[in-house]
Design an enzyme around this catalytic site. Structure first.
Site, PDB file in Angstrom:
ATOM      1  N   GLY A 175      -1.066   8.162   0.760  1.00  0.00           N
ATOM      2  CA  GLY A 175      -1.361   8.143   2.197  1.00  0.00           C
ATOM      3  C   GLY A 175      -0.197   7.731   3.072  1.00  0.00           C
ATOM      4  O   GLY A 175       0.967   8.045   2.815  1.00  0.00           O
ATOM      5  N   TYR A 178     -16.798   4.780  13.118  1.00  0.00           N
ATOM      6  CA  TYR A 178     -15.461   4.200  13.023  1.00  0.00           C
ATOM      7  C   TYR A 178     -15.230   3.081  14.054  1.00  0.00           C
ATOM      8  O   TYR A 178     -15.473   1.914  13.781  1.00  0.00           O
ATOM      9  CB  TYR A 178     -14.360   5.285  13.096  1.00  0.00           C
ATOM     10  CG  TYR A 178     -13.114   4.763  12.432  1.00  0.00           C
ATOM     11  CD1 TYR A 178     -12.854   5.061  11.096  1.00  0.00           C
ATOM     12  CD2 TYR A 178     -12.246   3.895  13.103  1.00  0.00           C
ATOM     13  CE1 TYR A 178     -11.744   4.507  10.451  1.00  0.00           C
ATOM     14  CE2 TYR A 178     -11.148   3.341  12.472  1.00  0.00           C
ATOM     15  CZ  TYR A 178     -10.898   3.656  11.152  1.00  0.00           C
ATOM     16  OH  TYR A 178      -9.809   3.088  10.528  1.00  0.00           O
ATOM     17  N   ALA A 194      -2.569  -6.647  -4.027  1.00  0.00           N
ATOM     18  CA  ALA A 194      -1.766  -7.156  -2.903  1.00  0.00           C
ATOM     19  C   ALA A 194      -2.431  -8.333  -2.197  1.00  0.00           C
ATOM     20  O   ALA A 194      -1.780  -9.060  -1.448  1.00  0.00           O
ATOM     21  CB  ALA A 194      -1.511  -6.033  -1.901  1.00  0.00           C
ATOM     22  N   GLY A 244       0.858  -1.196   0.000  1.00  0.00           N
ATOM     23  CA  GLY A 244       0.000   0.000   0.000  1.00  0.00           C
ATOM     24  C   GLY A 244       0.884   1.233   0.000  1.00  0.00           C
ATOM     25  O   GLY A 244       0.796   2.087   0.883  1.00  0.00           O
ATOM     26  N   ALA A 245       1.763   1.310  -1.039  1.00  0.00           N
ATOM     27  CA  ALA A 245       2.882   2.267  -0.999  1.00  0.00           C
ATOM     28  C   ALA A 245       2.673   3.526  -1.833  1.00  0.00           C
ATOM     29  O   ALA A 245       3.554   4.367  -1.887  1.00  0.00           O
ATOM     30  CB  ALA A 245       4.144   1.564  -1.505  1.00  0.00           C
ATOM     31  N   ALA A 304      -5.689   0.163   2.243  1.00  0.00           N
ATOM     32  CA  ALA A 304      -7.053   0.617   2.528  1.00  0.00           C
ATOM     33  C   ALA A 304      -7.835   0.283   1.276  1.00  0.00           C
ATOM     34  O   ALA A 304      -7.600   0.865   0.214  1.00  0.00           O
ATOM     35  CB  ALA A 304      -7.076   2.107   2.804  1.00  0.00           C
ATOM     36  N   GLU A 355      -2.829   0.707  -8.684  1.00  0.00           N
ATOM     37  CA  GLU A 355      -3.156   2.010  -9.263  1.00  0.00           C
ATOM     38  C   GLU A 355      -3.466   1.875 -10.753  1.00  0.00           C
ATOM     39  O   GLU A 355      -3.126   0.877 -11.374  1.00  0.00           O
ATOM     40  CB  GLU A 355      -1.977   2.977  -9.046  1.00  0.00           C
ATOM     41  CG  GLU A 355      -1.650   3.239  -7.583  1.00  0.00           C
ATOM     42  CD  GLU A 355      -2.765   3.974  -6.829  1.00  0.00           C
ATOM     43  OE1 GLU A 355      -3.650   4.556  -7.484  1.00  0.00           O
ATOM     44  OE2 GLU A 355      -2.746   3.958  -5.575  1.00  0.00           O
ATOM     45  N   LYS A 414     -10.366  -3.275  12.547  1.00  0.00           N
ATOM     46  CA  LYS A 414      -9.137  -2.807  13.196  1.00  0.00           C
ATOM     47  C   LYS A 414      -8.879  -3.590  14.489  1.00  0.00           C
ATOM     48  O   LYS A 414      -7.727  -3.830  14.859  1.00  0.00           O
ATOM     49  CB  LYS A 414      -9.216  -1.302  13.492  1.00  0.00           C
ATOM     50  CG  LYS A 414      -9.229  -0.441  12.229  1.00  0.00           C
ATOM     51  CD  LYS A 414      -7.959  -0.622  11.422  1.00  0.00           C
ATOM     52  CE  LYS A 414      -7.881   0.305  10.235  1.00  0.00           C
ATOM     53  NZ  LYS A 414      -6.743  -0.012   9.345  1.00  0.00           N
TER      54      LYS A 414
HETATM   55  P1  NAD Z   1      -4.844   5.504   1.070  1.00  0.00           P
HETATM   56  O1  NAD Z   1      -6.129   5.347   0.331  1.00  0.00           O
HETATM   57  O2  NAD Z   1      -4.125   6.793   0.912  1.00  0.00           O
HETATM   58  O3  NAD Z   1      -3.812   4.346   0.647  1.00  0.00           O
HETATM   59  C1  NAD Z   1      -4.202   3.039   0.379  1.00  0.00           C
HETATM   60  C2  NAD Z   1      -3.078   2.295  -0.308  1.00  0.00           C
HETATM   61  O4  NAD Z   1      -3.513   0.938  -0.477  1.00  0.00           O
HETATM   62  C3  NAD Z   1      -2.730   2.805  -1.722  1.00  0.00           C
HETATM   63  O5  NAD Z   1      -1.347   2.700  -1.910  1.00  0.00           O
HETATM   64  C4  NAD Z   1      -3.454   1.814  -2.632  1.00  0.00           C
HETATM   65  O6  NAD Z   1      -2.872   1.663  -3.925  1.00  0.00           O
HETATM   66  C5  NAD Z   1      -3.277   0.543  -1.817  1.00  0.00           C
HETATM   67  N1  NAD Z   1      -4.229  -0.507  -2.167  1.00  0.00           N
HETATM   68  C6  NAD Z   1      -5.570  -0.522  -2.000  1.00  0.00           C
HETATM   69  N2  NAD Z   1      -6.078  -1.708  -2.422  1.00  0.00           N
HETATM   70  C7  NAD Z   1      -5.016  -2.438  -2.847  1.00  0.00           C
HETATM   71  C8  NAD Z   1      -4.871  -3.740  -3.383  1.00  0.00           C
HETATM   72  N3  NAD Z   1      -5.891  -4.554  -3.578  1.00  0.00           N
HETATM   73  N4  NAD Z   1      -3.627  -4.141  -3.731  1.00  0.00           N
HETATM   74  C9  NAD Z   1      -2.540  -3.323  -3.576  1.00  0.00           C
HETATM   75  N5  NAD Z   1      -2.618  -2.096  -3.040  1.00  0.00           N
HETATM   76  C10 NAD Z   1      -3.843  -1.668  -2.695  1.00  0.00           C
HETATM   77  O7  NAD Z   1      -5.163   5.158   2.571  1.00  0.00           O
HETATM   78  P2  NAD Z   1      -4.574   5.597   3.991  1.00  0.00           P
HETATM   79  O8  NAD Z   1      -5.546   6.509   4.625  1.00  0.00           O
HETATM   80  O9  NAD Z   1      -3.149   5.972   3.901  1.00  0.00           O
HETATM   81  O10 NAD Z   1      -4.713   4.221   4.763  1.00  0.00           O
HETATM   82  C11 NAD Z   1      -3.638   3.328   4.931  1.00  0.00           C
HETATM   83  C12 NAD Z   1      -3.769   2.662   6.291  1.00  0.00           C
HETATM   84  O11 NAD Z   1      -3.645   3.682   7.299  1.00  0.00           O
HETATM   85  C13 NAD Z   1      -5.145   2.007   6.519  1.00  0.00           C
HETATM   86  O12 NAD Z   1      -4.965   0.847   7.261  1.00  0.00           O
HETATM   87  C14 NAD Z   1      -5.877   3.047   7.346  1.00  0.00           C
HETATM   88  O13 NAD Z   1      -6.898   2.505   8.136  1.00  0.00           O
HETATM   89  C15 NAD Z   1      -4.737   3.573   8.202  1.00  0.00           C
HETATM   90  N6  NAD Z   1      -4.987   4.868   8.838  1.00  0.00           N
HETATM   91  C16 NAD Z   1      -5.418   5.938   8.118  1.00  0.00           C
HETATM   92  C17 NAD Z   1      -5.712   7.120   8.778  1.00  0.00           C
HETATM   93  C18 NAD Z   1      -6.220   8.333   8.031  1.00  0.00           C
HETATM   94  O14 NAD Z   1      -6.737   9.258   8.674  1.00  0.00           O
HETATM   95  N7  NAD Z   1      -6.081   8.398   6.727  1.00  0.00           N
HETATM   96  C19 NAD Z   1      -5.530   7.231  10.169  1.00  0.00           C
HETATM   97  C20 NAD Z   1      -5.044   6.133  10.860  1.00  0.00           C
HETATM   98  C21 NAD Z   1      -4.781   4.946  10.180  1.00  0.00           C
END
Ligand code: NAD
Length: 401
Positions: free
Chosen positions: A52, A236, A112, A48-49, A141, A75, A245
């Protein structure tokens, strides 16, 4: 092509390649000014690189410690006149800038959740990296998961549990406060959300890496979570995503036991709320973030995503004094404590009672939220001419599954 933002409810369906590159440069700059350190990870796998927290972790590892990074994401590349997704442009920029900095990096665009992605990652580590992975960042995510063996498609949902939710949020499309009514999830929806966003897939990844001898002893293994305050709990923490979670936390405990003798250091890291593509889709978040971020800024508690990652790496995972990370009683690393401060949450609740459509821009910081939301897709950057033609077909060295 001239690229403009096209917002549809909580998503923007276009992205600007140059703006995305600027975003990456900014994050790299934030890390680079703090210098390169050598007490950190050497070979990092980020699942998930591309956007975010996962992307920020990749930048913090590469540019803060000179680590080799292997990124997995899902992507959309561009197609003729259709722009690529922001995560594609982000990853292209990351690859370009890390190469320029002499850093090793490889990217895989694929699902993934699939065995193909795992096999491809293992193959790459074995044949192209100079040793096993010493840090795994699990930052997916996703609203959907295709089960690796049966091919069955499972969808997650963002719903309350037990009773319906009535509340307000902001529609990013029409910039208006809207009422939301969400019926409680069925047991099937709860179970499905756990299967998509819980720890099952994380565990499969860790076991596969270990079995293939590509996971270093004493490696660090992190997945991200969010807990938030009372205001967001119905949707949430007490809702379907919260159950997932909680399952992630249970999985972390299982992995700690399972890999105890191997020395694997597994933690869930609870991060602060921030605007990402994933959080923008959570019904209460646009309004909550428009409130909490302005309160945190006023109290000088605000942190960007990259600053959170810097702190995760330096104050918790790779401390100069080599101490193990401080955790709460559930072995979670907590980077959300400023947001959860009693005064911050109290001020947030007070503002919420006052907000109306008429005073949205005064009572909340929605204008900043909207600008930062569009910036996720490369828009609203200063010093960029959005009327100029731009090549949307950004290519980079990426394995596409
Ligand atoms: P985001 O949408 O910015 O990033 C999601 C990433 O997952 C992307 O790189 C996307 O390409 C990848 N992805 C999604 N489905 C995929 C798949 N099937 N195969 C490969 N890659 C895939 O999300 P984010 O907000 O950065 O969330 C990332 C983690 O951080 C999650 O677990 C989320 O719950 C946690 N988090 C987010 C927040 C927030 O406020 N955004 C706060 C705390 C924790």
């Amino acid at each position: 092509m001239i690229v403009t933002p096209k917002v549809w409810h909580f998503v923007c369906t276009t992205a600007h390649p140059l703006g995305c590159e600027q975003n990456i440069k900014d994050q790299i700059d934030t890390i680079s000014v703090k210098g390169t350190h050598d007490n950190g990870p050497k070979r990092v796998l980020i699942i998930g690189a591309s956007t975010g927290y996962g992307l920020a972790a990749r930048i913090a590892a590469a540019f803060g410690f000179g680590a080799a990074t292997l990124g997995v994401f899902f992507e959309k590349p561009s197609r003729k006149t259709r722009v690529a997704s922001a995560g594609w442009y982000n990853s292209a920029a990351f690859e370009k800038l890390s190469q320029k900095a002499g850093l090793w990096s490889r990217s895989i665009n694929g699902d993934a959740f699939s065995n193909d992605a795992r096999n491809c990652v293992i193959d790459l580590i074995k044949h192209e990296m100079d040793g096993p992975i010493d840090l795994v960042i699990y930052s997916l995510a996703s609203p959907v998961r295709c089960l690796p063996d049966s091919g069955m498609i499972i969808r997650s949902s963002l719903k309350p549990i037990g009773s319906p939710y009535h509340g307000k949020t902001i529609d990013t499309d029409c910039d208006e406060l809207i009422d939301i009514d969400i019926a409680p999830a069925t047991q099937q929806e709860i179970n499905d959300t756990i299967r998509v966003m819980g720890g099952e897939d994380w565990k499969i990844w860790v076991e596969a890496l270990h079995q293939a001898n590509v996971l270093a002893k004493q490696a660090v293994n992190i997945a991200f979570s969010y807990i938030g305050g009372e205001m967001t709990w119905p949707i949430y923490w007490n809702g379907t995503i919260g159950r997932a979670k909680q399952h992630l936390e249970e999985t972390a405990a299982e992995l700690r036991t399972q890999f105890l003798t191997y020395g694997l250091r597994t933690h869930v890291a609870v991060m602060k709320s921030t605007i990402t593509q994933a959080s923008a889709a959570i019904p209460v978040m646009p309004l909550y973030l428009s409130l909490v971020s302005q309160i945190m800024k006023k109290k000088q508690l605000h942190e960007s995503m990259i600053e959170q990652q810097y702190r995760l790496f330096h104050e918790f995972l790779y401390r100069k004094d080599q101490q193990l990370p401080a955790t709460d009683t559930k072995s979670r690393i907590r980077l959300d404590l400023h947001e959860l401060r009693e005064d911050v949450q109290r001020d947030c609740k007070a503002l919420l009672t006052r907000v109306t459509n008429q005073n949205l821009a005064e009572v909340t910081d929605y204008l900043t939220y909207k600008r930062e939301f569009l910036q996720l897709f490369g828009f609203e950057r200063q010093n960029l001419d959005y009327h100029a033609d731009v090549d949307i077909n950004t290519q980079f060295d990426c394995l596409v599954l």
